[in-house]
Design a protein around this motif. Structure first.
Motif, PDB file in Angstrom:
ATOM      1  N   GLU A  37       0.823  -1.211   0.000  1.00  0.00           N
ATOM      2  CA  GLU A  37       0.000   0.000   0.000  1.00  0.00           C
ATOM      3  C   GLU A  37       0.863   1.270   0.000  1.00  0.00           C
ATOM      4  O   GLU A  37       0.429   2.315  -0.464  1.00  0.00           O
ATOM      5  CB  GLU A  37      -0.963   0.005   1.197  1.00  0.00           C
ATOM      6  CG  GLU A  37      -2.039  -1.086   1.130  1.00  0.00           C
ATOM      7  CD  GLU A  37      -3.040  -0.907  -0.029  1.00  0.00           C
ATOM      8  OE1 GLU A  37      -3.073   0.159  -0.678  1.00  0.00           O
ATOM      9  OE2 GLU A  37      -3.793  -1.878  -0.294  1.00  0.00           O
ATOM     10  N   TYR A  91       1.624   1.980  -3.623  1.00  0.00           N
ATOM     11  CA  TYR A  91       0.412   2.484  -4.275  1.00  0.00           C
ATOM     12  C   TYR A  91       0.125   3.933  -3.858  1.00  0.00           C
ATOM     13  O   TYR A  91      -0.178   4.789  -4.698  1.00  0.00           O
ATOM     14  CB  TYR A  91      -0.758   1.565  -3.903  1.00  0.00           C
ATOM     15  CG  TYR A  91      -2.084   1.961  -4.506  1.00  0.00           C
ATOM     16  CD1 TYR A  91      -2.304   1.866  -5.880  1.00  0.00           C
ATOM     17  CD2 TYR A  91      -3.128   2.403  -3.703  1.00  0.00           C
ATOM     18  CE1 TYR A  91      -3.528   2.214  -6.434  1.00  0.00           C
ATOM     19  CE2 TYR A  91      -4.360   2.742  -4.249  1.00  0.00           C
ATOM     20  CZ  TYR A  91      -4.555   2.654  -5.613  1.00  0.00           C
ATOM     21  OH  TYR A  91      -5.769   2.999  -6.153  1.00  0.00           O
ATOM     22  N   SER A  92       0.237   4.206  -2.562  1.00  0.00           N
ATOM     23  CA  SER A  92      -0.042   5.559  -2.061  1.00  0.00           C
ATOM     24  C   SER A  92       0.855   6.586  -2.743  1.00  0.00           C
ATOM     25  O   SER A  92       0.416   7.684  -3.090  1.00  0.00           O
ATOM     26  CB  SER A  92       0.215   5.653  -0.554  1.00  0.00           C
ATOM     27  OG  SER A  92      -0.433   4.623   0.120  1.00  0.00           O
TER      28      SER A  92
END
Ligand code: SF4
Ligand code: FE
Length: 502
Positions: free
Chosen positions: A337, A340-341
């Motif tokens: 994540e 992705y962030s």
């Protein structure tokens, strides 16, 4: 146009003029060849996505150039939301393929040329802009599959293109006629190229006036005469030739190729840079930031695949509730994540460079890629930790299929009774091939530029003087803090920012 996957397959089936080699042998039909077919299927997934329920919306966009709906992979980003849609689409596509689907490099090349040709038009080179727009319409109308060919052979790394002992270590213009140009040289590590219909060729580095013959950008059909594609080897590639269904993940994969240009003619209407060395540095910077942003989507998507496979394997052997396994899965989620962030931040903090031209945030795009250069190795390590040594020692699918062995292997590979030995072997092979494959390990480090290239960008983009002034003022020392950060240096000319720093 929005083509279907089948229409794409039809157009690359049995091309008579194309020159592609795999392990020394020429391949005419990439759609049936056991080495290349998985790669073609990953490419096809980018077409299918525009028709499938869960990705249809992300997979399409409206083009003001041809006033039609098109596949997003040929779209010019018109907003920060468009850029975020790219990252989201790439993550979803990784879920459908478990591989690099190879179409983003061509997409990033189009967006790069869109910005650079606009800059050229603003400086009086209207012709380049017109040629590019015509080409873009040609691509969008046909929904073509593009490769982006950037990295040169590069020869001796500390020498400029014009200083190389091999004159063609960087692709160069050897002759200019009134109808077009001739080029010789090679582009290396070109993602997905054997599965494409066209190649967009860009320079790989900033160049000076002495390198102007090397400052060349153009587009060509992949089956142009004089273009030879030599597909690279990969870990486990000969397993694909066995034509099994478990060990090699024969459904989806990706490839890279060395693309050789042996005195190739490019018609003038497809030439976008010819000797225009002044634009090469900007072009490379724009392209690499676009591609670095994308990795926040596709590599996070591969992270999801590996997290899922690890969790499932933990269940198969009854360790899913163990706290150390939970903790490892949590760490893998955090790493995934985070990538992705960063990709989403690079998108939503985008920069408008001209009317209808949105570039990513260069700092955040470089951060995205730098995370991607580090995290996949950690994710792979954690997944192997959970899965166990079997990732490196499992019998082959052929042993499982051997009547003399099947009963034993079924018994000794099985863990919890709800799952079969085949269930376990399939998941082990998924982890092996995805987590240690080219796309997740090697491309994550070197794709879109090596880690050192991102670190150069960090120091260039970060305003260290400003931070020092902030610290000084908070420490109660005399500060010249004016709150004029260099946070958006791309808005200014080089000389302006240099003047202010001095
Ligand atoms: Fe697309 Fe990722 Fe493959 Fe690059 S590495 S082409 S961004 S899927
Ligand atoms: Fe890549």
């Amino acid at each position: 146009t929005v083509r279907t996957g089948e229409q794409y397959l039809e157009s690359i089936r049995n091309r008579s003029k194309v020159e592609i080699y795999v392990m020394g042998k020429e391949v005419k039909d990439v759609t049936t060849h056991p080495f290349l077919r998985p790669s073609v299927m990953s490419f096809k997934a980018t077409f299918d996505a525009a028709w499938q329920e869960d990705t249809k919306e992300l997979g399409r966009a409206w083009s003001p150039f041809i006033e039609e709906e098109i596949n997003r992979f040929n779209h010019i980003h018109r907003s920060p939301e468009d850029l975020a849609a790219k990252v989201k689409l790439l993550r979803k596509l990784s879920h459908k393929t478990g591989a690099c689907f190879q179409r983003c490099v061509g997409w990033d090349s189009l967006n790069t040329l869109n910005i650079v040709s606009n800059m050229m038009a603003a400086k009086g080179k209207r012709e380049m802009r017109d040629r590019f727009v015509e080409y873009l319409k040609f691509v969008q109308k046909r929904d073509l599959a593009l490769a982006g060919a950037m990295t040169d052979a590069k020869g001796v790394r500390n020498l400029k293109p014009s200083q190389q002992p091999n004159k063609n270590a960087y692709l160069r213009i050897t002759e200019v006629t009134k109808d077009g140009i001739y080029v010789s040289g090679a582009k290396a590590n070109i993602t997905g190229v054997a599965a494409t219909e066209e190649m967009v060729v860009l320079p790989t580095r900033a160049m000076g006036p002495e390198d102007k013959d090397y400052a060349v950008a153009f587009a060509l059909p992949t089956d142009t005469e004089g273009v030879k594609i030599v597909v690279g080897r990969q870990l486990n590639d000969s397993r694909r030739m066995e034509q099994g269904e478990i060990d090699a993940l024969p459904y989806f994969y990706n490839h890279e190729g060395l693309v050789i240009f042996d005195n190739v003619f490019v018609p003038m209407n497809r030439v976008f840079l010819a000797g225009d060395w002044e634009y090469t540095g900007t072009l490379v910077e724009i392209f690499s930031a676009y591609h670095r942003q994308g990795y926040g989507g596709c590599k996070a998507g591969l992270g999801d695949v590996i997290i899922g496979a690890s969790a499932d394997l933990a269940k198969q052997i009854g360790v899913e509730k163990a706290s150390h396994v939970q903790d490892k899965l949590t760490e893998m989620i955090f790493l995934t994540e985070t990538m992705y962030s960063a990709g989403i931040a690079a998108s939503l903090n985008a920069v408008k460079l001209c009317e209808g031209c949105w570039w990513v945030n260069p700092m955040h795009a470089n951060v995205t890629k730098h995370l991607v250069a580090k995290f996949p190795a950690q994710i792979a390590q954690l997944s192997i930790d959970i899965a166990g040594g079997i990732v490196g020692t499992a019998p082959s699918e052929w042993d499982l299929k051997n009547p003399k062995l099947r009963e034993y292997i079924s018994k000794y590979l099985q863990g919890v009774e709800d799952y079969t030995a085949e269930d376990r072997l399939r998941m082990v092979r998924l982890i092996e091939n995805v987590s240690m494959g080219v796309a997740f390990q090697i491309e994550s480090v070197h794709g879109a530029g090596s880690p050192a290239a991102q670190r150069i960008m960090f120091s260039r983009l970060y305003d260290l003087n400003y931070s020092q002034e902030v610290a000084k003022s908070l420490a109660g020392r005399k500060s010249e803090l004016k709150f004029t950060s260099k946070a958006e240096p791309w808005r200014e000319s080089q000389s302006e920012s240099e003047a202010r720093e001095s």
